[in-house]
Design a protein around this motif. Structure first.
Motif, short mmCIF file in Angstrom:
data_model
loop_
_atom_site.label_atom_id
_atom_site.label_comp_id
_atom_site.label_asym_id
_atom_site.label_seq_id
_atom_site.Cartn_x
_atom_site.Cartn_y
_atom_site.Cartn_z
N LEU A 40 0.83 -1.21 0.00
CA LEU A 40 0.00 0.00 0.00
C LEU A 40 0.86 1.26 0.00
CD1 LEU A 40 -2.75 1.25 -0.07
CD2 LEU A 40 -2.90 1.03 2.42
N ARG A 41 1.97 1.23 0.75
CA ARG A 41 2.87 2.39 0.74
C ARG A 41 3.33 2.68 -0.70
NH1 ARG A 41 6.27 4.01 4.84
NH2 ARG A 41 6.30 1.90 5.76
N ALA A 42 3.70 1.64 -1.42
CA ALA A 42 4.20 1.82 -2.78
C ALA A 42 3.10 2.37 -3.70
CB ALA A 42 4.73 0.51 -3.33
N LEU A 43 1.87 1.90 -3.51
CA LEU A 43 0.77 2.41 -4.33
C LEU A 43 0.51 3.89 -4.06
CD1 LEU A 43 -1.70 -0.61 -4.07
CD2 LEU A 43 -0.72 0.30 -6.20
N LEU A 44 0.67 4.30 -2.82
CA LEU A 44 0.43 5.69 -2.46
C LEU A 44 1.58 6.60 -2.88
CD1 LEU A 44 -1.14 5.20 1.08
CD2 LEU A 44 -2.32 5.88 -1.02
N GLU A 45 2.78 6.07 -2.90
CA GLU A 45 3.95 6.89 -3.24
C GLU A 45 4.25 6.92 -4.74
OE1 GLU A 45 7.13 5.41 -0.85
OE2 GLU A 45 6.40 6.37 1.00
N THR A 46 3.70 5.99 -5.50
CA THR A 46 3.91 5.95 -6.94
C THR A 46 2.99 6.95 -7.64
OG1 THR A 46 4.57 3.62 -6.89
CG2 THR A 46 3.80 4.47 -9.00
N ASP A 47 3.49 7.60 -8.66
CA ASP A 47 2.65 8.46 -9.49
C ASP A 47 1.83 7.56 -10.42
OD1 ASP A 47 1.48 10.27 -11.19
OD2 ASP A 47 3.34 11.20 -11.87
N LEU A 48 0.65 7.18 -9.95
CA LEU A 48 -0.14 6.22 -10.70
C LEU A 48 -0.64 6.78 -12.02
CD1 LEU A 48 -2.27 4.31 -8.03
CD2 LEU A 48 0.06 3.91 -8.81
N ARG A 49 -0.84 8.10 -12.08
CA ARG A 49 -1.28 8.67 -13.34
C ARG A 49 -0.22 8.46 -14.43
NH1 ARG A 49 -4.75 13.98 -14.49
NH2 ARG A 49 -5.58 13.43 -12.44
N ALA A 50 1.05 8.48 -14.02
CA ALA A 50 2.13 8.27 -14.99
C ALA A 50 2.11 6.87 -15.57
CB ALA A 50 3.48 8.55 -14.34
N THR A 51 1.53 5.90 -14.83
CA THR A 51 1.49 4.52 -15.33
C THR A 51 0.45 4.36 -16.44
OG1 THR A 51 -0.16 3.73 -13.72
CG2 THR A 51 2.16 3.66 -13.05
#
Length: 274
Positions: free
Chosen positions: A192-203
């Motif tokens: 969950l930490r990684a999901l929150l810290e990743t720029d998901l829009r960039a994916t």
């Protein structure tokens, strides 16, 4: 075990061993189902039983989850995407339709953007465009960041039960909770930490394959505006709205989801090979 579903194990090259469920005819179109946060292949059991045999479905359990190996690290979306490609290599899939459920759609779309030759089409079932901006997710993080082993069952039950607009079978939900509790607290936390810290829009960048977006209008986590972000970023995409359905349409409407996936696969121009 449901009729027609076989469970195997795949050794990833230089990686963990992942259990996976398999259904459908060997010569069918390969479809890889990618589960979300704190889940396992079992989350797709109702869907696997309803997919037509013309689809050769695979549902791997990701590292750290369920009965998969639980290495110390590797829980960022990009790590799980690398695992997904390695899984396809291990079971002999050259090109497949990827079906991502919830946050599993993040690593599925990373693969679609970075390895376009491996992906014939993309289906996103209740998948967020972004997560860090969601108040409900931030509330979950407030609990998850302090989790210790063993993970409290009442927390896991509340987490799973709160995802749907309508009740699902009690036995199935208990299995989902049992599976989630196989993930240690550190996996709940780091994923969950990684999901929150990743720029998901960039994916969402670089996805050129046909994409089907499915969203339930009673989703407690995701809004229609969130789904519009996906549609705006992916050129060849379309949205199907399930009325009266929550975050996990493949739990609440598995037969309809199976039909929509089958229709989507039939409409693809490209070929998929095993």
């Amino acid at each position: 075990m449901a009729s027609g579903i076989a469970v195997h194990r795949a050794q990833l090259r230089d990686g963990p061993v992942l259990p996976y469920a398999e259904a459908g005819r060997p010569e069918g179109t390969p479809v890889v189902l990618v589960h979300g946060y704190a889940d396992s292949w079992w989350t797709f059991e109702p869907l696997l039983r309803r997919l037509p045999s013309s689809l050769h479905a695979y549902a791997p359990t990701q590292r750290g989850h369920g009965d998969a190996d639980k290495p110390a690290d590797g829980y960022r979306p990009e790590d799980l995407a690398v695992d997904l490609v390695a899984f396809m290599d291990a079971v002999g899939i050259d090109r497949a339709v990827l079906v991502g459920g919830s946050s599993g759609g993040v690593q599925a779309r990373v693969v679609a953007g970075r390895y376009p030759d491996r992906v014939a089409g993309l289906v996103l079932l209740g998948v967020p465009a972004e997560l860090a901006d969601k108040p409900a997710v931030k509330e979950v993080w407030e609990t998850v960041r302090d989790l210790t082993d063993p993970v409290d069952r009442s927390f896991a039950e509340g987490f799973s039960a709160g995802l749907t607009a309508e009740p699902v079978g009690r036995g199935f939900l208990e299995t989902v909770v049992d599976e989630s509790l196989k993930a240690p607290a550190r996996v709940w936390r780091e994923t969950l930490r990684a999901l929150l810290e990743t720029d998901l829009r960039a994916t969402l960048a670089g996805i050129l394959v046909p994409t089907l977006v499915v969203w339930g209008d009673q989703d407690p986590l995701l809004t229609r505006e969130d789904q519009q972000v996906i549609l705006g970023a992916v050129p060849d995409s379309r949205l199907i709205v399930y009325e009266g359905v929550g975050h996990v349409p493949y739990w609440e409407r598995p037969e309809r989801v199976a039909g929509d996936i089958a229709d989507f696969v039939r409409g693809l121009d490209g070929s998929t090979t095993t």
